[in-house]
Design a protein around this motif. Structure first.
Motif, PDB file in Angstrom:
ATOM      1  N   PRO A 104      61.980 -64.640  58.563  1.00 14.49           N
ATOM      2  CA  PRO A 104      62.448 -64.010  57.317  1.00 14.49           C
ATOM      3  C   PRO A 104      62.123 -64.912  56.132  1.00 14.49           C
ATOM      4  CG  PRO A 104      64.144 -63.958  59.010  1.00 14.49           C
ATOM      5  CD  PRO A 104      63.059 -64.844  59.532  1.00 14.49           C
TER       6      PRO A 104
ATOM      7  N   THR B 270      55.811 -52.223  59.525  1.00 13.47           N
ATOM      8  CA  THR B 270      56.393 -52.084  58.179  1.00 13.47           C
ATOM      9  C   THR B 270      55.326 -51.707  57.159  1.00 13.47           C
ATOM     10  OG1 THR B 270      58.088 -53.735  58.703  1.00 13.47           O
ATOM     11  CG2 THR B 270      57.693 -53.268  56.373  1.00 13.47           C
TER      12      THR B 270
ATOM     13  N   THR C  81      65.882 -61.292  51.354  1.00 12.72           N
ATOM     14  CA  THR C  81      64.591 -61.729  51.891  1.00 12.72           C
ATOM     15  C   THR C  81      63.486 -60.824  51.370  1.00 12.72           C
ATOM     16  OG1 THR C  81      64.826 -60.346  53.879  1.00 12.72           O
ATOM     17  CG2 THR C  81      65.640 -62.626  54.010  1.00 12.72           C
TER      18      THR C  81
ATOM     19  N   ASN D  74      56.296 -65.231  61.338  1.00  8.52           N
ATOM     20  CA  ASN D  74      57.107 -64.009  61.299  1.00  8.52           C
ATOM     21  C   ASN D  74      58.586 -64.302  61.065  1.00  8.52           C
ATOM     22  OD1 ASN D  74      54.991 -62.167  61.712  1.00  8.52           O
ATOM     23  ND2 ASN D  74      55.020 -62.560  63.914  1.00  8.52           N
TER      24      ASN D  74
ATOM     25  N   PRO E 279      59.238 -57.531  55.106  1.00  6.83           N
ATOM     26  CA  PRO E 279      58.557 -58.001  56.323  1.00  6.83           C
ATOM     27  C   PRO E 279      57.055 -57.745  56.221  1.00  6.83           C
ATOM     28  CG  PRO E 279      60.487 -56.687  56.872  1.00  6.83           C
ATOM     29  CD  PRO E 279      60.271 -56.525  55.404  1.00  6.83           C
TER      30      PRO E 279
ATOM     31  N   GLN F 104      54.793 -66.456  56.907  1.00  9.87           N
ATOM     32  CA  GLN F 104      54.237 -65.180  57.351  1.00  9.87           C
ATOM     33  C   GLN F 104      53.608 -65.302  58.743  1.00  9.87           C
ATOM     34  OE1 GLN F 104      53.175 -63.305  52.946  1.00  9.87           O
ATOM     35  NE2 GLN F 104      51.547 -64.120  54.203  1.00  9.87           N
TER      36      GLN F 104
ATOM     37  N   ASP G 152      55.038 -57.379  59.094  1.00  9.69           N
ATOM     38  CA  ASP G 152      54.495 -56.879  60.345  1.00  9.69           C
ATOM     39  C   ASP G 152      53.744 -55.573  60.124  1.00  9.69           C
ATOM     40  OD1 ASP G 152      56.663 -54.551  61.269  1.00  9.69           O
ATOM     41  OD2 ASP G 152      57.510 -56.152  60.033  1.00  9.69           O
TER      42      ASP G 152
END
Length: 701
Positions: free
Chosen positions: A63, A86, A78, A61, A81, A58, A83
């Protein structure tokens, strides 16, 4: 005498070990506990596609690949996300699409729901993968009738490492994460501490309980279903639970023909571990009526509240039906998820209440009646897969007439097993002892002793000296103490009182040790011993304490309108206000210090003393203790000469919000955060205290 003294000596030794390791701020792991974790360990660690560190991926960043394969291929290969963009889309999407709210007028409560639902989506991804990874692996089923609270939003975000991302997302949306925490009504359940630790080590565990009816203020204001936002209703897989009827002979075997049937529908929720993609499951069952069946009772009342055996005949009947609802639904889940020939290798069941005896009887009925298993084989399975923790509960019996009316086949099985058990031990005991060991109490009316069933069939968790030690000693020669008992304490994870409420201490530990392995493995903190005399550490430690004291001062000002000096030494006494506790001695010693200052004018270091009651004040003696402490506080605080030198605060209801601010700021602590020898209370201990050990030694004398 030798037999009694040896039994008490063993238990007192276990008590001292428990107090040395189990009174938690710092939680040390026992060998038995470590072995269980190794036995239960799932394939998540060895799966080449499963990342070893969730936080590492994480942070970079990258996948985050999901283990295993499914029919949708790369569409869901996956994890979601992490971020900020998202996360914001997820929160807004749930507000508009799940809650159906217009986006021009959104309240904080609805934003909170959107946050929780977005976090739940991430947990469900992990839970579905964990279910697949744990196939054909040993699963621990924990069953309790008490209400199981879901894990708080704050702890979940800390466990999955997304607190900073959600903080930034909400900040950009015009909200504060602290406001979302304030909306969170789910307190950390002490039963969840053990489950969280097992999840952290990738052990497959499933918790089962009942979904009691509740009227949440949040649900009422949102006009949404009353089910908690963490859970998902599963109406497509109902479990039919039978009551009443009679036992008939059918094809040379006994068969139970039920008279009434209700439907048990589960509400499923995921619980996360720390820094792992593994997740475990909490299932709560709720009772519903069937349109095709008429009942002499109201099915929805079975999960309205928790019933007790001490009520009238109708309440006793509802208690029995409620207990069997949980037992039948859980056994149906176990039987439906595992092959009968592999139960010993794939299943372990822990019973947290005496009513769990019905779970053992129900599984025996399924194996013996429905699967035509031989008596000896079914009995051997029951004895090996169940464990039971003594709770000290007085709600531990069923009346035979009620049991005969509601569960006739189960009463027959209880008579059968009890007869065989007494035949086995009657040559070892006189008649009066056998009457104590019997599952049936010869009273008026007759009663079934649930704890005797648990002592006989399940392995025991003897964490402390049981109040029924003499009865348990009578059972000892039968079940072989060393093989039948085990002593385990998971307690409260150290992360709760370091990472969650004392982030600056966590940063200091990581900086000086050199890594953050201590967050999972507490033994790694031994590397901190090398800096005992380090001057830089002393400065950092002082700055950390000062920060926590300022935070506490701000909190006390907002909650109690009280001002305390930041530079003063902070001494906290957290316990029940029972006169038998050390709180009276602490109050008298404080009065002694005050008198010395008044008469001899001896200088004392500036000090703030906080008395906090961690249990409800109910009895007259506790009210007298509170009155004494309040008068003492008024005497000292109103003395002009004591201003800035000695300040006394008395908190009659020291809830978790107070504890999370007080404990990190404390310089001296005398914390007895349990008020009885119950393991339920032992698991709530937050800090190590020499007073605990002294108390036990005194009791032994």
């Amino acid at each position: 005498m030798d037999e009694e003294s040896s039994f008490e000596e063993r238990n007192s030794t276990e008590q001292r070990q428990e107090l040395g390791r189990g009174t938690i701020l710092f939680h040390m792991e026992s060998e038995v506990e470590r072995k269980i974790k190794e036995d239960l360990k799932s394939t998540t660690d060895t799966d080449p596609r499963a990342p070893k560190s969730r936080f590492e991926l994480q942070t970079n960043n990258e996948p985050m690949p999901r283990p295993g394969q499914h029919q949708f291929g790369d569409i869901a290969s996956t994890y979601m996300p992490v971020d900020v963009a998202t996360i914001k889309k997820q929160i807004v999407g749930h507000i508009e699409h799940t809650l159906g709210k217009a986006l021009d007028r959104v309240r904080k409560e609805e934003v909170y729901m959107g946050v929780v639902l977005s976090v739940r989506d991430r947990l469900l991804e992990c839970l579905n993968d964990s279910r697949k990874n744990c196939e054909k692996k040993k699963v621990l089923y924990c069953i309790t009738k008490e209400n199981i609270e879901y894990v708080s939003l704050k702890k979940t975000l800390l466990n999955i490492g997304l607190e900073s991302q959600y903080f930034d997302s909400l900040k950009e949306m015009g909200y504060e994460l602290e406001d979302m925490y304030a909306q969170d009504t789910y307190a950390d359940d002490k039963r969840n501490h053990a489950m969280e630790e097992l999840t952290t080590f990738n052990c497959p565990v499933r918790y089962y309980g009942l979904m009691y009816s509740h009227s949440s203020k949040l649900s009422a204001t949102l006009s949404v279903p009353r089910s908690p936002p963490w859970s998902i209703k599963n109406p497509d897989s109902p479990i039919l639970v039978k009551f009443g009827g009679k036992t008939v002979n059918a094809q040379d075997k006994l068969e139970w023909k039920a008279g009434e049937v209700v439907e048990a529908i589960s509400y499923n929720a995921a619980i996360s571990g720390y820094n792992t993609f593994h997740a475990n499951e909490i299932k709560k069952f709720k009772a519903y009526s069937l349109s095709s069946t008429k009942c002499t009772f109201k099915p929805k009342k079975l999960t309205k509240k928790q019933y007790k055996s001490s009520g009238d005949t109708k309440e006793k009947e509802y208690k029995l039906r409620q207990d069997y609802l949980l037992a039948a639904a859980t056994v149906a889940e176990i039987v439906g998820s595992h092959d009968m020939s592999e139960l010993l290798n794939e299943v372990g069941v822990h019973l947290a209440d005496p009513s769990g005896a019905l779970v053992m009887i129900e599984l025996f009925r399924i194996l013996f009646d429905e699967h035509s298993m031989k008596y000896e084989q079914a009995f051997e399975i029951i004895k090996k897969i169940f464990t039971y923790k003594y709770t000290g509960s007085e709600d531990n019996y069923y009346e035979v007439p009620v049991l005969e009316r509601v569960l006739p086949r189960h009463l027959e099985i209880i008579y059968l097993l009890n007869h065989n058990f007494l035949e086995l031990v009657k040559s070892k005991y006189p008649h009066d002892v056998i009457r104590k060991l019997s599952w049936i109490e010869e009273s008026d009316p007759k009663r079934v002793r649930l704890e005797n069933i648990c002592y006989t069939l399940a392995r025991l968790f003897l964490i402390h000296m049981c109040k029924d030690k003499h009865l348990l000693r009578d059972f000892e020669p039968y079940f072989n103490y060393k093989e039948k008992t085990m002593e385990i304490c998971f307690g409260e994870p150290h992360r709760k009182w370091i990472i969650e409420v004392n982030a600056k201490l966590a940063n200091i530990l990581t900086h000086y040790i050199g890594d953050d392995k201590w967050k999972k493995d507490f033994a790694a903190l031994r590397g901190f011993e090398a800096f005992t005399n380090d001057e830089a550490l002393a400065k950092d430690w002082t700055a950390m304490k000062l920060h926590n004291k300022k935070r506490l001062a701000t909190f006390l000002m907002s909650r109690m309108n009280v001002i305390i000096p930041n530079e003063a030494m902070l001494n906290v006494i957290l316990c029940s206000f029972n006169p038998g506790e050390r709180v009276i001695m602490a109050g008298l010693y404080l009065l002694h210090q005050y008198s010395i200052f008044k008469t001899e004018r001896r200088e004392i270091a500036p000090r703030v003393v906080i008395f906090g009651a961690v249990s409800p004040i109910q009895s007259e003696s506790e009210k007298d203790t509170l009155s004494f402490l309040q008068q003492l506080a008024d005497l000292i605080n109103n003395e002009i000469e004591m201003k800035g030198m000695l300040t006394v605060l008395v908190i009659a209801d020291c809830d978790s919000k107070f504890l999370e601010k007080i404990i990190p700021a404390a310089d001296l602590s005398d914390c007895l955060l349990y008020t009885s020898p119950s393991p339920r209370d032992l698991s709530t201990s937050r800090m190590p205290s020499s007073a605990c050990k002294k108390k036990k030694k005194k009791k032994k004398k």
